[in-house]
Write an enzyme that holds these catalytic residues in place. Structure first.
Site, PDB file in Angstrom:
ATOM      1  N   ASN A  69      49.914  -0.583 -32.595  1.00  0.00           N
ATOM      2  CA  ASN A  69      49.464   0.244 -31.472  1.00  0.00           C
ATOM      3  C   ASN A  69      49.378   1.711 -31.878  1.00  0.00           C
ATOM      4  OD1 ASN A  69      49.351  -1.937 -29.732  1.00  0.00           O
ATOM      5  ND2 ASN A  69      51.228  -1.431 -28.633  1.00  0.00           N
ATOM      6  N   ARG A 391      34.555  -9.373 -27.380  1.00  0.00           N
ATOM      7  CA  ARG A 391      35.377  -9.801 -28.521  1.00  0.00           C
ATOM      8  C   ARG A 391      35.437 -11.323 -28.471  1.00  0.00           C
ATOM      9  NH1 ARG A 391      37.839  -4.937 -30.048  1.00  0.00           N
ATOM     10  NH2 ARG A 391      38.441  -3.578 -28.323  1.00  0.00           N
ATOM     11  N   ARG A 421      35.496  -1.678 -30.316  1.00  0.00           N
ATOM     12  CA  ARG A 421      36.214  -0.962 -31.379  1.00  0.00           C
ATOM     13  C   ARG A 421      37.053  -1.897 -32.245  1.00  0.00           C
ATOM     14  NH1 ARG A 421      38.885   3.234 -28.603  1.00  0.00           N
ATOM     15  NH2 ARG A 421      37.085   4.565 -28.942  1.00  0.00           N
ATOM     16  N   HIS A 451      30.928  -4.347 -21.226  1.00  0.00           N
ATOM     17  CA  HIS A 451      32.317  -4.797 -21.211  1.00  0.00           C
ATOM     18  C   HIS A 451      32.528  -5.949 -20.230  1.00  0.00           C
ATOM     19  CE1 HIS A 451      36.789  -4.082 -20.538  1.00  0.00           C
ATOM     20  NE2 HIS A 451      36.707  -4.130 -21.844  1.00  0.00           N
ATOM     21  N   TYR A 484      47.337 -13.142 -23.626  1.00  0.00           N
ATOM     22  CA  TYR A 484      46.915 -12.194 -22.591  1.00  0.00           C
ATOM     23  C   TYR A 484      46.871 -12.920 -21.252  1.00  0.00           C
ATOM     24  CZ  TYR A 484      45.173  -8.756 -26.047  1.00  0.00           C
ATOM     25  OH  TYR A 484      45.049  -7.841 -27.056  1.00  0.00           O
ATOM     26  N   ARG A 580      49.821  -1.517 -16.486  1.00  0.00           N
ATOM     27  CA  ARG A 580      50.578  -1.846 -17.695  1.00  0.00           C
ATOM     28  C   ARG A 580      50.706  -0.672 -18.658  1.00  0.00           C
ATOM     29  NH1 ARG A 580      47.145  -4.854 -21.100  1.00  0.00           N
ATOM     30  NH2 ARG A 580      46.921  -2.941 -22.285  1.00  0.00           N
ATOM     31  N   HIS A 608      46.953  -8.399 -18.533  1.00  0.00           N
ATOM     32  CA  HIS A 608      45.611  -7.920 -18.841  1.00  0.00           C
ATOM     33  C   HIS A 608      44.621  -8.079 -17.695  1.00  0.00           C
ATOM     34  CE1 HIS A 608      41.747  -7.878 -21.259  1.00  0.00           C
ATOM     35  NE2 HIS A 608      42.370  -6.832 -21.756  1.00  0.00           N
TER      36      HIS A 608
END
Length: 732
Positions: A69, A391, A421, A451, A484, A580, A608
């Site tokens: 992270n 993703r 990213r 997205h 997630y 979160r 998530h």
């Protein structure tokens, strides 16, 4: 392509339009700094490495996560601030700080965080050694271990290592992003000359190597090289050595007029590897002369230099977590498959036709999403599939299903987001494979990320066509779907199908959606829809009725949205937020946000899913509440610069699952929750009379939606209840 995005001026708590200068409180008293809030989040992740209720290797996993992270934070967020300082851009943050002021605060906080990581690693190493898992540092090896290590070095490492002299005759070697190297100080035996040599560790090398034996013994790759350095430098006396690591600017600016987006991204990825150094990590005993050499050769400019008491990176510790010690890990968990679909003999379309269904990952299997696409690929009545891909992972069954569908002659459109990213290279590879199979690949907008997580299947039924849709709060990624917590919503409601068609036309043909019946789509209408819902609650509160808002997000940073929530609080609306990660909203401030509470949940699974719930004139939860699922966080980029969707939940069973189970369980959790205070600090909720663990609840209790006949025949799901001023879980 650039399109006009609707924005609204800021409003004061009274509802009048205003600007930032006229706000009642200055920015620093209204908002938390985004970057410092992120560091607070990573501290909460790091705190899980000290959670004594977790098995030891799981605690080591959290330590590794905190390291990865931090790497991404430095390579993107801190790199962006450093770039602003270099270019003398004085863009003020949401809380009123200049880039230079933010960098100064961040550098101190990062230094403290890294030293805390090392203290935790030292403690965990001692506990793991007692449990039979050793992390070898400077300690003496047993004879058989030393012999094995020497053989491994000769066979697997020595041929790939290249010593490089550091002198005027040799150019200073390039150190790639996340590259690790070792500087050696040597004396040549032949003439006594002082020499510096560098070893750049090949990125293909494993971060840690396990020594053979029943008990796990692991050694860092840089420690192994230092131990065997004499084999690299025959004829030299080794006076000392030091390990260093480099992080570089890894953000990528997109040229709006890029004619070939694919070619642009391939070159941008190459530039990323050579970006400006943003962090230089050194071992604490690093030679001052060698440090000065690195500072000069790496051309540090507004970069942070950190000295670590041990490892220069925590990210690779995840390798040790793979040690075969189930007693030191969480008990394996197998997600449930929805009974509703099993009752239809695995026919996803039949189950969805019967009634809308929501799947709660990872407690319910992501396989149902894969099966939905596989069935579409093999079904002769399916004529078209449209799919967004943000993703998809390295071993993607989703990609395989789309390829199979195209090869079966179906019309398949895939919107592949190249700007995801750190997944750009993977997505480029998938795009190439999809195109070769005959899939129509679209890269979306140049300046907006796509997205939204949407899958659309058009099927021939009777005399017409029916559209089946999947909307997700998370990615089509089978690996992250195991850890997630996300929601997958399936529907055959034709209104959703028509709106999904408009969404894909927007992405593929720039045809702005108009008059959508169900979906709110950003950046053209999602913000407006949220404001409309918040304003309704304000109106209810001003009319003497209950005003209530619940929301679950990953991040909340958008100042306009936060100001709208402040306005709602001032009007009497009760607001409970589960955020979160980053939260710039300051809760519990008299006259501003005294009716807003914020909590963060960190645990075995990564929260998530994104959910909004509005009381609609009554306290939450209630059956008339307006409930929405969304792919968007409460950030300007999600609302104004990304293609996102917000999906209303109308089906009664799905409504109950999302509101009375998922949202309520998050709000009443006590064992994994941190409460955000008005001063910006987070505190664990701590011991309570009746503790409640949201993840344990969903691991042990079946879902409402998707159970079908099992809902009436099986054991009842424990009902959750919210007590004002306190919370509890009870059985009906």
């Amino acid at each position: 392509m650039t399109m006009k995005v609707e924005t609204e001026p800021m409003r004061s708590p009274s509802g009048a339009e205003t600007d930032a200068a006229a706000e009642v409180k200055p920015p620093i008293e209204r908002f938390f700094n985004r970057e410092l809030s992120w560091l607070q989040f990573n501290r909460r992740v790091l705190a899980e490495a000290q959670n004594k209720s977790y098995p030891l290797l799981e605690r080591l996993r959290f330590l590794s996560i905190s390291g990865s992270n931090l790497d991404e934070f430095m390579m993107v967020r801190v790199a962006g601030l450093a770039g602003q300082v270099r270019q003398q851009i004085e863009e003020i943050s949401i809380d009123g700080l200049t880039p230079g002021q933010q960098l100064q605060a961040i550098n101190g906080a990062v230094s403290d965080l890294v030293h805390e990581q090392h203290a935790i690693l030292a403690s965990l190493s001692r506990q793991l050694e007692k449990a039979g898992v050793r992390l070898i540092n400077d300690r003496r090896l047993e004879k058989h271990e030393a012999e094995w290590l020497a053989q491994y070095f000769e066979q697997h490492m020595l041929p790939a290592l290249t010593p490089q002299a550091i002198d005027p005759a040799h150019p200073f070697p390039f150190i790639a992003n996340q590259g690790t190297g070792i500087l050696f100080s040597l004396t040549r035996a032949a003439d006594g000359a002082q020499v510096r040599e560098m070893i750049v560790i090949p990125p293909a090398f494993p971060r840690f190597v396990r020594l053979p034996g029943k008990e796990g013994a692991w050694i860092a790759i840089e420690d192994m090289i230092r131990r065997k350095a004499a084999r690299l430098f025959p004829g030299f006396k080794i006076n000392g050595s030091g390990v260093f690591r480099v992080l570089r600017d890894s953000d990528m600016e997109i040229e709006e007029d890029a004619e070939d987006l694919v070619r642009h991204f391939r070159t941008a990825i190459q530039r990323r590897r050579r970006g400006k150094v943003i962090l230089l990590q050194l071992q604490a005993d690093f030679d001052p002369g060698a440090e000065e050499l690195l500072r000069e050769k790496l051309r540090l400019d507004h970069a942070l230099v950190l000295k670590s008491p041990g490892l220069v990176s925590m990210t690779g510790l995840a390798a040790i977590v793979e040690e075969e010690r189930p007693d030191l890990k969480f008990e394996p968990y197998s997600p449930r498959y929805p009974e509703r679909i099993l009752e239809h003999d695995g026919d996803c379309f039949a189950a969805i036709r019967e009634k809308d269904i929501v799947i709660h990952h990872p407690f319910e299997s992501f396989d149902v999403v894969i099966d939905f696409l596989r069935q579409a690929a093999s079904d002769p009545d399916v004529v078209a599939i449209k799919q967004t891909l943000y993703r998809a992972g390295k071993q993607s069954a989703v990609i395989a299903a789309l390829i199979a569908a195209a090869e079966a002659g179906k019309s398949v459109t895939a919107v592949v987001e190249l700007k995801a990213r750190f997944d750009e290279e993977q997505n480029l590879m998938w795009a190439s494979q999809l195109e070769r199979a005959g899939v129509q690949v679209i890269y979306g907008f140049v300046d907006w990320k796509t997205h939204a997580k949407v899958s659309m299947v058009v099927r021939r039924e009777g005399d017409g066509y029916r559209t089946y849709c999947h909307f997700g709060t998370g990615n089509y990624h089978p690996v992250t779907a195991r850890v997630y917590t996300d929601l997958s919503f399936f529907t055959a409601d034709p209104r959703f199908g028509r709106d999904a068609g408009q969404l894909f036309n927007f992405i593929t043909g720039y045809i702005e959606p108009r008059g959508t019946e169900m979906l709110a789509i950003s950046p053209v209408g999602l913000r407006r829809k949220l404001y409309e819902c918040i304003d309704r609650e304000i109106a209810f509160a001003k009319a003497g009725k209950a005003g209530a808002i619940w929301a679950k997000l990953n991040s909340l940073t958008d100042s306009q949205l936060i100001n709208r929530l402040y306005e709602a609080s001032s009007a009497g609306v009760e607001i409970a937020l589960v955020v979160r990660g980053i939260c710039c909203l300051r809760p519990g401030v008299p006259g501003l946000s005294e009716r807003i509470t914020v909590k963060s949940i960190i645990g075995r699974f990564l929260e998530h899913s994104r959910i909004w719930a509005f009381g609609n004139g009554a306290a939450l939860p209630n059956r008339r509440a307006r409930v929405f699922l969304t792919s968007a966080d409460g950030m300007m980029r999600n609302l104004d610069r990304r293609v996102e969707v917000m999906v209303p939940v109308r089906n009664r069973t799905v409504h109950d699952q999302v509101l009375d189970q998922v949202m309520l369980a998050n709000l009443i959790d006590t064992e994994q929750s941190w409460r955000l205070e008005a001063d910006g600090n987070y505190h664990r909720i701590g011991d309570v009379t009746k503790p409640f663990n949201v993840h344990r609840y969903f691991m042990t209790n079946p879902s409402l939606s998707g159970r079908g006949a099992a809902l009436t025949k099986g054991r009842k799901v424990p009902k959750l209840a919210l007590r004002r001023g306190g919370a509890t879980a009870k059985h009906d």
